[in-house]
Design a protein around this motif. Structure first.
Motif, PDB file in Angstrom:
ATOM      1  N   LYS A  18       0.832  -1.205   0.000  1.00  0.00           N
ATOM      2  CA  LYS A  18       0.000   0.000   0.000  1.00  0.00           C
ATOM      3  C   LYS A  18       0.863   1.251   0.000  1.00  0.00           C
ATOM      4  O   LYS A  18       2.019   1.235   0.408  1.00  0.00           O
ATOM      5  CB  LYS A  18      -0.928   0.007   1.205  1.00  0.00           C
ATOM      6  CG  LYS A  18      -1.881  -1.173   1.171  1.00  0.00           C
ATOM      7  CD  LYS A  18      -2.944  -1.090   2.193  1.00  0.00           C
ATOM      8  CE  LYS A  18      -3.830  -2.311   1.996  1.00  0.00           C
ATOM      9  NZ  LYS A  18      -5.031  -2.257   2.670  1.00  0.00           N
ATOM     10  N   LYS A  19       0.266   2.349  -0.433  1.00  0.00           N
ATOM     11  CA  LYS A  19       0.937   3.639  -0.507  1.00  0.00           C
ATOM     12  C   LYS A  19       0.460   4.514   0.650  1.00  0.00           C
ATOM     13  O   LYS A  19      -0.726   4.558   0.955  1.00  0.00           O
ATOM     14  CB  LYS A  19       0.582   4.295  -1.849  1.00  0.00           C
ATOM     15  CG  LYS A  19       1.208   5.640  -2.077  1.00  0.00           C
ATOM     16  CD  LYS A  19       0.814   6.159  -3.469  1.00  0.00           C
ATOM     17  CE  LYS A  19       1.361   7.539  -3.682  1.00  0.00           C
ATOM     18  NZ  LYS A  19       0.415   8.593  -3.410  1.00  0.00           N
ATOM     19  N   LEU A  20       1.395   5.193   1.288  1.00  0.00           N
ATOM     20  CA  LEU A  20       1.057   6.127   2.356  1.00  0.00           C
ATOM     21  C   LEU A  20       0.757   7.469   1.715  1.00  0.00           C
ATOM     22  O   LEU A  20       1.653   8.154   1.239  1.00  0.00           O
ATOM     23  CB  LEU A  20       2.217   6.250   3.349  1.00  0.00           C
ATOM     24  CG  LEU A  20       2.039   7.230   4.507  1.00  0.00           C
ATOM     25  CD1 LEU A  20       0.827   6.861   5.370  1.00  0.00           C
ATOM     26  CD2 LEU A  20       3.301   7.277   5.353  1.00  0.00           C
ATOM     27  N   ASP A  21      -0.524   7.815   1.649  1.00  0.00           N
ATOM     28  CA  ASP A  21      -0.935   9.058   1.001  1.00  0.00           C
ATOM     29  C   ASP A  21      -0.712  10.273   1.882  1.00  0.00           C
ATOM     30  O   ASP A  21      -0.341  11.341   1.401  1.00  0.00           O
ATOM     31  CB  ASP A  21      -2.418   8.998   0.617  1.00  0.00           C
ATOM     32  CG  ASP A  21      -2.701   7.947  -0.425  1.00  0.00           C
ATOM     33  OD1 ASP A  21      -1.918   7.823  -1.379  1.00  0.00           O
ATOM     34  OD2 ASP A  21      -3.710   7.233  -0.277  1.00  0.00           O
ATOM     35  N   CYS A  22      -0.980  10.120   3.181  1.00  0.00           N
ATOM     36  CA  CYS A  22      -0.951  11.273   4.076  1.00  0.00           C
ATOM     37  C   CYS A  22      -0.553  10.817   5.473  1.00  0.00           C
ATOM     38  O   CYS A  22      -0.976   9.746   5.929  1.00  0.00           O
ATOM     39  CB  CYS A  22      -2.341  11.913   4.107  1.00  0.00           C
ATOM     40  SG  CYS A  22      -2.430  13.434   5.051  1.00  0.00           S
ATOM     41  N   TRP A  23       0.250  11.607   6.149  1.00  0.00           N
ATOM     42  CA  TRP A  23       0.640  11.350   7.539  1.00  0.00           C
ATOM     43  C   TRP A  23       0.354  12.614   8.332  1.00  0.00           C
ATOM     44  O   TRP A  23       0.821  13.696   7.992  1.00  0.00           O
ATOM     45  CB  TRP A  23       2.117  10.972   7.620  1.00  0.00           C
ATOM     46  CG  TRP A  23       2.587  10.656   9.005  1.00  0.00           C
ATOM     47  CD1 TRP A  23       2.147   9.662   9.823  1.00  0.00           C
ATOM     48  CD2 TRP A  23       3.596  11.351   9.744  1.00  0.00           C
ATOM     49  NE1 TRP A  23       2.817   9.687  11.019  1.00  0.00           N
ATOM     50  CE2 TRP A  23       3.719  10.726  11.000  1.00  0.00           C
ATOM     51  CE3 TRP A  23       4.410  12.451   9.457  1.00  0.00           C
ATOM     52  CZ2 TRP A  23       4.608  11.137  11.970  1.00  0.00           C
ATOM     53  CZ3 TRP A  23       5.307  12.872  10.428  1.00  0.00           C
ATOM     54  CH2 TRP A  23       5.409  12.226  11.665  1.00  0.00           C
ATOM     55  N   VAL A  24      -0.446  12.474   9.385  1.00  0.00           N
ATOM     56  CA  VAL A  24      -0.849  13.611  10.216  1.00  0.00           C
ATOM     57  C   VAL A  24      -0.248  13.426  11.602  1.00  0.00           C
ATOM     58  O   VAL A  24      -0.352  12.352  12.189  1.00  0.00           O
ATOM     59  CB  VAL A  24      -2.392  13.706  10.329  1.00  0.00           C
ATOM     60  CG1 VAL A  24      -2.804  14.891  11.183  1.00  0.00           C
ATOM     61  CG2 VAL A  24      -3.033  13.779   8.952  1.00  0.00           C
ATOM     62  N   THR A  25       0.363  14.477  12.123  1.00  0.00           N
ATOM     63  CA  THR A  25       0.941  14.409  13.455  1.00  0.00           C
ATOM     64  C   THR A  25       0.819  15.763  14.142  1.00  0.00           C
ATOM     65  O   THR A  25       0.728  16.792  13.489  1.00  0.00           O
ATOM     66  CB  THR A  25       2.427  13.986  13.396  1.00  0.00           C
ATOM     67  OG1 THR A  25       2.922  13.789  14.731  1.00  0.00           O
ATOM     68  CG2 THR A  25       3.290  15.025  12.687  1.00  0.00           C
ATOM     69  N   GLY A  26       0.825  15.726  15.445  1.00  0.00           N
ATOM     70  CA  GLY A  26       0.915  16.938  16.237  1.00  0.00           C
ATOM     71  C   GLY A  26       2.360  17.081  16.689  1.00  0.00           C
ATOM     72  O   GLY A  26       3.246  16.403  16.164  1.00  0.00           O
ATOM     73  N   TYR A  27       2.603  17.944  17.674  1.00  0.00           N
ATOM     74  CA  TYR A  27       3.958  18.032  18.211  1.00  0.00           C
ATOM     75  C   TYR A  27       3.930  18.351  19.692  1.00  0.00           C
ATOM     76  O   TYR A  27       3.094  19.086  20.178  1.00  0.00           O
ATOM     77  CB  TYR A  27       4.800  19.061  17.457  1.00  0.00           C
ATOM     78  CG  TYR A  27       4.358  20.505  17.598  1.00  0.00           C
ATOM     79  CD1 TYR A  27       4.887  21.313  18.598  1.00  0.00           C
ATOM     80  CD2 TYR A  27       3.425  21.064  16.745  1.00  0.00           C
ATOM     81  CE1 TYR A  27       4.491  22.640  18.742  1.00  0.00           C
ATOM     82  CE2 TYR A  27       3.037  22.386  16.867  1.00  0.00           C
ATOM     83  CZ  TYR A  27       3.564  23.168  17.875  1.00  0.00           C
ATOM     84  OH  TYR A  27       3.170  24.468  18.007  1.00  0.00           O
ATOM     85  N   GLY A  28       4.832  17.681  20.382  1.00  0.00           N
ATOM     86  CA  GLY A  28       5.115  17.981  21.779  1.00  0.00           C
ATOM     87  C   GLY A  28       6.510  18.573  21.777  1.00  0.00           C
ATOM     88  O   GLY A  28       6.696  19.771  21.711  1.00  0.00           O
ATOM     89  N   THR A  29       7.520  17.696  21.719  1.00  0.00           N
ATOM     90  CA  THR A  29       8.892  18.177  21.557  1.00  0.00           C
ATOM     91  C   THR A  29       9.187  18.480  20.093  1.00  0.00           C
ATOM     92  O   THR A  29      10.086  19.240  19.789  1.00  0.00           O
ATOM     93  CB  THR A  29       9.913  17.139  22.025  1.00  0.00           C
ATOM     94  OG1 THR A  29       9.825  15.981  21.183  1.00  0.00           O
ATOM     95  CG2 THR A  29       9.698  16.768  23.484  1.00  0.00           C
ATOM     96  N   GLY A  30       8.448  17.832  19.207  1.00  0.00           N
ATOM     97  CA  GLY A  30       8.699  17.980  17.779  1.00  0.00           C
ATOM     98  C   GLY A  30       9.559  16.864  17.220  1.00  0.00           C
ATOM     99  O   GLY A  30       9.828  16.814  16.019  1.00  0.00           O
ATOM    100  N   GLY A  31      10.006  15.940  18.078  1.00  0.00           N
ATOM    101  CA  GLY A  31      10.880  14.860  17.635  1.00  0.00           C
ATOM    102  C   GLY A  31      10.240  13.927  16.625  1.00  0.00           C
ATOM    103  O   GLY A  31      10.870  13.558  15.627  1.00  0.00           O
ATOM    104  N   THR A  32       9.013  13.533  16.861  1.00  0.00           N
ATOM    105  CA  THR A  32       8.331  12.643  15.917  1.00  0.00           C
ATOM    106  C   THR A  32       8.084  13.367  14.604  1.00  0.00           C
ATOM    107  O   THR A  32       8.357  12.828  13.530  1.00  0.00           O
ATOM    108  CB  THR A  32       6.999  12.127  16.503  1.00  0.00           C
ATOM    109  OG1 THR A  32       7.263  11.484  17.743  1.00  0.00           O
ATOM    110  CG2 THR A  32       6.320  11.164  15.554  1.00  0.00           C
ATOM    111  N   PHE A  33       7.601  14.599  14.692  1.00  0.00           N
ATOM    112  CA  PHE A  33       7.362  15.385  13.482  1.00  0.00           C
ATOM    113  C   PHE A  33       8.644  15.526  12.671  1.00  0.00           C
ATOM    114  O   PHE A  33       8.678  15.222  11.478  1.00  0.00           O
ATOM    115  CB  PHE A  33       6.793  16.765  13.837  1.00  0.00           C
ATOM    116  CG  PHE A  33       6.970  17.787  12.758  1.00  0.00           C
ATOM    117  CD1 PHE A  33       6.339  17.643  11.526  1.00  0.00           C
ATOM    118  CD2 PHE A  33       7.797  18.886  12.944  1.00  0.00           C
ATOM    119  CE1 PHE A  33       6.532  18.579  10.510  1.00  0.00           C
ATOM    120  CE2 PHE A  33       7.977  19.829  11.946  1.00  0.00           C
ATOM    121  CZ  PHE A  33       7.343  19.665  10.722  1.00  0.00           C
ATOM    122  N   ALA A  34       9.714  15.987  13.301  1.00  0.00           N
ATOM    123  CA  ALA A  34      10.957  16.262  12.573  1.00  0.00           C
ATOM    124  C   ALA A  34      11.633  14.984  12.091  1.00  0.00           C
ATOM    125  O   ALA A  34      12.004  14.877  10.921  1.00  0.00           O
ATOM    126  CB  ALA A  34      11.915  17.069  13.454  1.00  0.00           C
ATOM    127  N   GLY A  35      11.789  14.014  12.978  1.00  0.00           N
ATOM    128  CA  GLY A  35      12.514  12.795  12.622  1.00  0.00           C
ATOM    129  C   GLY A  35      11.742  11.866  11.711  1.00  0.00           C
ATOM    130  O   GLY A  35      12.200  11.517  10.615  1.00  0.00           O
TER     131      GLY A  35
END
Length: 144
Positions: A18-35
Motif C-alpha cells: 500500500k501507498k502512504l498518502d498522508c501522515w498527520v501528526t501533532g507536536y510535543g517536543t517535535g521529535g516525531t514530526f521532525a525525525g
C-alpha cells in the motif's frame, strides 16, 4: 524517530503493498514530526505531511518566531512563552513554546500543511473512535 518511527511507518505500508498518502501528526517536543517526517518524506516524497496544532494555541500557524536564549552555554532554549499560546485540552501537544527540535523540523520544510484542530472536536473524535471502532486513544489521537 528518523531511524525508527519513520522507516517503521513506511515499512508497514510497503509490506502490505500500500501507498502512504498522508501522515498527520501533532507536536510535543517535535521529535516525531521532525525525525519521522524527514524519513517519510525521503522514502515517499509524494506523501502529504500535515502538522496539526490546537486551534486555541496556533503557534506555528501564527508565523511568529519563538524567541530563544542561551542556557548553559547552548543557544536554543525558549526565552519565554510564545505570544499565541493559550490553554488547550490536547495533552502532550503544543507546550507554551515552539521546541527547538520542532523549529528545526519546520526549517526542513517537510510538512505540506498546518492544520488547526479544535479541542472539543478532538475529544469528540476520541470518544467516537472508542464507541464505534473499538480504538481507545487519548485526545491527541482524536486530534489526528
Amino acid at each position: 524517530h528518523k531511524k525508527t518511527t519513520g522507516p517503521e511507518i513506511l515499512a508497514a505500508f510497503q509490506s502490505q503493498g500500500k501507498k502512504l498518502d498522508c501522515w498527520v501528526t501533532g507536536y510535543g517536543t517535535g521529535g516525531t514530526f521532525a525525525g519521522a517526517g524527514e524519513a517519510i518524506k525521503a522514502g515517499s516524497p509524494t506523501t502529504k505531511i500535515v502538522l496539526s496544532e490546537p486551534k486555541a494555541a496556533p503557534l506555528v500557524q501564527s508565523g511568529k518566531e519563538q524567541e530563544r536564549k542561551e542556557v548553559m552555554g547552548k543557544f536554543g532554549a525558549p526565552a519565554g512563552a510564545h505570544p499565541e499560546w493559550k490553554p488547550h485540552p490536547i495533552q502532550g501537544w503544543t507546550p507554551n513554546f515552539i521546541p527547538k527540535v520542532c523549529e528545526d523540523g519546520l526549517k526542513l520544510k517537510i510538512h505540506d500543511e498546518v492544520m488547526l484542530v479544535d479541542g472539543k472536536d478532538a475529544i469528540d473524535t476520541a470518544i467516537q473512535l472508542a464507541q464505534k471502532e473499538g480504538i481507545f486513544c487519548g485526545i491527541s489521537g482524536g486530534a489526528t
